[in-house]
Scaffold this active site. Structure first.
Site, mmCIF file in Angstrom:
data_model
loop_
_atom_site.group_PDB
_atom_site.id
_atom_site.type_symbol
_atom_site.label_atom_id
_atom_site.label_comp_id
_atom_site.label_asym_id
_atom_site.label_seq_id
_atom_site.Cartn_x
_atom_site.Cartn_y
_atom_site.Cartn_z
ATOM 1 N N HIS A 1 0.805 -1.219 0.000
ATOM 2 C CA HIS A 1 0.000 0.000 0.000
ATOM 3 C C HIS A 1 0.839 1.272 0.000
ATOM 4 C CE1 HIS A 1 -3.630 -2.282 0.891
ATOM 5 N NE2 HIS A 1 -4.205 -1.225 0.351
ATOM 6 N N CYS B 1 -0.211 -4.636 -21.649
ATOM 7 C CA CYS B 1 -0.271 -3.987 -20.338
ATOM 8 C C CYS B 1 0.757 -4.552 -19.361
ATOM 9 C CB CYS B 1 -1.670 -4.092 -19.742
ATOM 10 S SG CYS B 1 -2.161 -5.777 -19.365
HETATM 11 C C1 PEP Z 1 0.924 -9.425 -16.561
HETATM 12 O O1 PEP Z 1 0.921 -10.582 -16.148
HETATM 13 O O2 PEP Z 1 1.667 -9.006 -17.473
HETATM 14 C C2 PEP Z 1 0.048 -8.411 -15.953
HETATM 15 C C3 PEP Z 1 -0.047 -7.209 -16.470
HETATM 16 O O3 PEP Z 1 -0.647 -8.760 -14.841
HETATM 17 P P1 PEP Z 1 -0.007 -8.879 -13.374
HETATM 18 O O4 PEP Z 1 1.353 -8.226 -13.418
HETATM 19 O O5 PEP Z 1 -0.951 -8.150 -12.477
HETATM 20 O O6 PEP Z 1 0.027 -10.353 -13.167
#
Ligand code: PEP
Ligand code: MG
Length: 579
Positions: free
Chosen positions: A190, A510
């Site tokens: 956090h 992403c």
């Molecule tokens: C990923 O796996 O690339 C992603 C964006 O999700 P997280 O990092 O939250 O697993």
């Protein structure tokens, strides 16, 4: 002077005095004599008033800093401190059982909290924890430790702690908070999330930090010790000497100049010199981060990680609570889209309201969308909140950990249950585009079997790489496998782009790869035109894209797909990023 290293969790550099925030044990209660009852009742009344005033001041401060949702939590706590029922119950215990103010307050609070927890209303049950917090604050006032009820930071400082619970992190005065250095925690703690939202540096996982500071303080006769932290490299220096202090000041000045430049350039399009435009989107973990991402020019949210709503609590968040969180982000970014990712939790984190069998390999286990098979209620509630938030702006929803067409069926089915439920309940809903995260290799290999049924895909390169090379993404001993420019990953991205083109659906990235200015160029060369990243990466990627030529990137991609190693690929794009 002592130099330590932790994990960089929020960009920027600070050098300032340090303040250690400790986890305090609750004050101990006791009993009183019958003659002391009246005085004790007066003491309790005064302590409750002081606690309420403190909470109101915190609420006002947080509201002024532009965080009305957090402010509301503290305003509600102030009301709890003044609650007549709490007063009545505490008074009764003092008069009838001769408990002292501390014992009576803590017991009365627990009595009300237990009643709240017993009501089958998730929101009320969650308030029980807030009430317990209020009880502790009143007890600290009674014990003469009222100042500890929220570290005030009387002077600007870098806050040091083992870990900081969200309630404490949110009460630190923004204007005097110069950074965080934590002994434990990860970049998703956090305090780290808050630091990124505030735009101040944070370093987490710095072992030995508190001991080092205490030693330095003892040597300095108890005076506050200076600390220098670099939220980009993870370096933390206790009591820096002259040259180190100068080095950090130069870094801080450079980082401030970069921050000014980032704001000045925030509205420039991410356009290559030969005219290919890339849309830059934000990855956020809490609604608080929206303002900074918008200031840095994000044109929407490509990944809203919603786990913050579900962790560290006794019951799952109610639909209304989720709606408030989603709507605040949707309104902040309107008219740009916000991509809400469905809950991605599983066997690796204990969730009190989600009893899961311990698993030998949690990252290959009942995680994320796979939980929907047994707990569809969690996902249907989340989707209902998302559909309702879509009345305020553009909303997309994506499912994490999709492996194949059957998982997509599951997503579509819970989404349709959510829509039907809202219609039945007569609640307004907006349009939501449904998509998937592409983070398991099989999802890309069989993309043609389901792409036509969804509106978009988003490549989660963090997990995609871990599942492609079979390397735990957090295991530092295997760093050589963790470069997202691995040719195997590039080939998977290439295949995903081709499948998305065939199906006519949108594709974005992403994972952290999109926020790495060198790797982002490879993605643009591969045909990706939407990149979603943490706020701090937006200016860096914008500049890299503006300095590149699409034709060069495409040529480099062609050559890279046949390379043997990630380092060879990186060298190619590094050269182009330097232009
Ligand atoms: C990923 O796996 O690339 C992603 C964006 O999700 P997280 O990092 O939250 O697993
Ligand atoms: Mg992932």
């Amino acid at each position: 002077m002592q130099t330590l290293f932790g994990t960089a969790a929020s960009s920027g550099v600070s050098r300032a005095r340090s303040t250690i925030v400790r986890e305090e044990a609750p004050p101990a209660g006791g009993t009183i004599t019958p003659e002391a009852v009246e005085t004790e009742l007066e003491r309790v009344a005064a302590a409750r008033a002081a606690a309420a005033a403190q909470l109101e001041a915190i609420a006002v401060g947080i509201a002024r800093a532009g965080h009305p949702d957090e402010a509301a939590i503290f305003a509600a706590q102030a009301a709890m401190a003044r609650d007549p029922m709490l007063s009545e119950l505490t008074g009764q215990r003092i008069r009838e059982r001769l408990e002292d103010g501390i014992a009576a307050t803590l017991a009365a609070v627990e009595e009300i909290a237990a009643q709240l927890r017993a009501i089958p209303d998730e929101l009320l049950a969650a308030r029980a924890a807030d009430l317990t917090d209020v009880g502790l604050r009143i007890a600290r006032h009674l014990a003469g430790r009222g100042d500890e009820a929220g570290p005030g930071l009387e002077a600007p400082a870098i806050v040091v702690a083992r870990d900081i619970p969200p309630s404490v992190a949110a009460t630190l005065p923004r204007e005097r908070l110069l950074g965080f250095a934590l002994e434990t925690g990860s970049p998703t703690a956090h305090a780290a999330i808050l630091a990124r939202a505030y735009g101040i540096p944070a370093v987490v996982g710095v072992s030995g930090l508190i001991g080092g500071l205490e030693q330095a303080a003892a040597a300095a006769g108890g005076r506050p010790v200076e600390l220098a932290i670099d939220g980009d490299s993870g370096e933390v220096v206790v009591d820096p000497d002259e040259p180190t202090a100068r080095r950090f000041d130069e870094l801080a000045a450079k980082s401030a100049r970069a921050a000014d430049r980032a704001i000045a350039e925030a509205n420039l399009p991410a356009l290559t010199s030969d005219g290919a435009e890339v849309t830059l989107l934000a990855n956020i973990g809490t609604p608080d981060e929206s303002a900074r991402c918008i200031a840095l020019g994000a044109r929407g949210v490509g990944l809203f990680r919603t786990e913050f709503l579900f962790l560290e609590r006794a019951t799952p968040p109610a639909e209304e609570e989720q709606l408030a969180a989603y709507r605040s982000v949707v309104e902040a970014f309107a008219p740009h889209p916000v991509t809400i990712r469905l809950l991605d939790i599983g066997g690796d984190k204990p969730i009190p309201y989600l009893p899961l069998e311990p698993e030998a390999n949690p990252f290959l286990g009942v995680r994320a969308l796979r939980l929907a098979a047994t707990r569809p209620d969690l996902f249907v509630t989340q989707l209902r909140a998302a559909y309702r938030a879509a009345t305020a702006g553009s909303v997309k929803v994506m499912a994490p950990m999709v492996a194949d067409a059957t998982d997509v069926e599951l997503l579509l089915s819970i989404a349709s249950q959510a829509r039907a439920g809202l219609d039945r309940d007569g609640l307004a809903r907006g349009e939501v585009e449904l998509g998937v995260m592409l983070e398991i290799p099989s999802a890309i290999l069989v993309a043609d079997t389901y792409f036509a049924r969804i509106a978009f895909g988003s490549l989660g390169t963090n997990d995609l790489l871990q599942y492609t090379v079979a390397v735990d993404r957090g295991n530092r001993a295997l760093a050589r496998y963790q470069d997202s420019l691995h040719p195997a990953l590039l080939r998977l991205v290439r295949d995903a782009v081709a499948a998305a083109e065939r199906a006519g659906i949108e594709l974005s990235v992403c994972g952290e790869m999109a926020g790495d200015p060198v790797a982002a160029l490879a993605l643009v060369g591969l045909g990706i035109r939407k990149l979603s990243m943490a706020a701090g990466s937006l200016p860096l990627v914008r500049r890299a894209v503006r300095g590149a030529r699409l034709t060069d990137l495409c040529a480099a991609v062609e050559a890279s797909l046949d390379e043997a190693t990630a380092s060879a690929v990186r060298a190619r794009f590094q050269a182009l990023a330097g232009n």
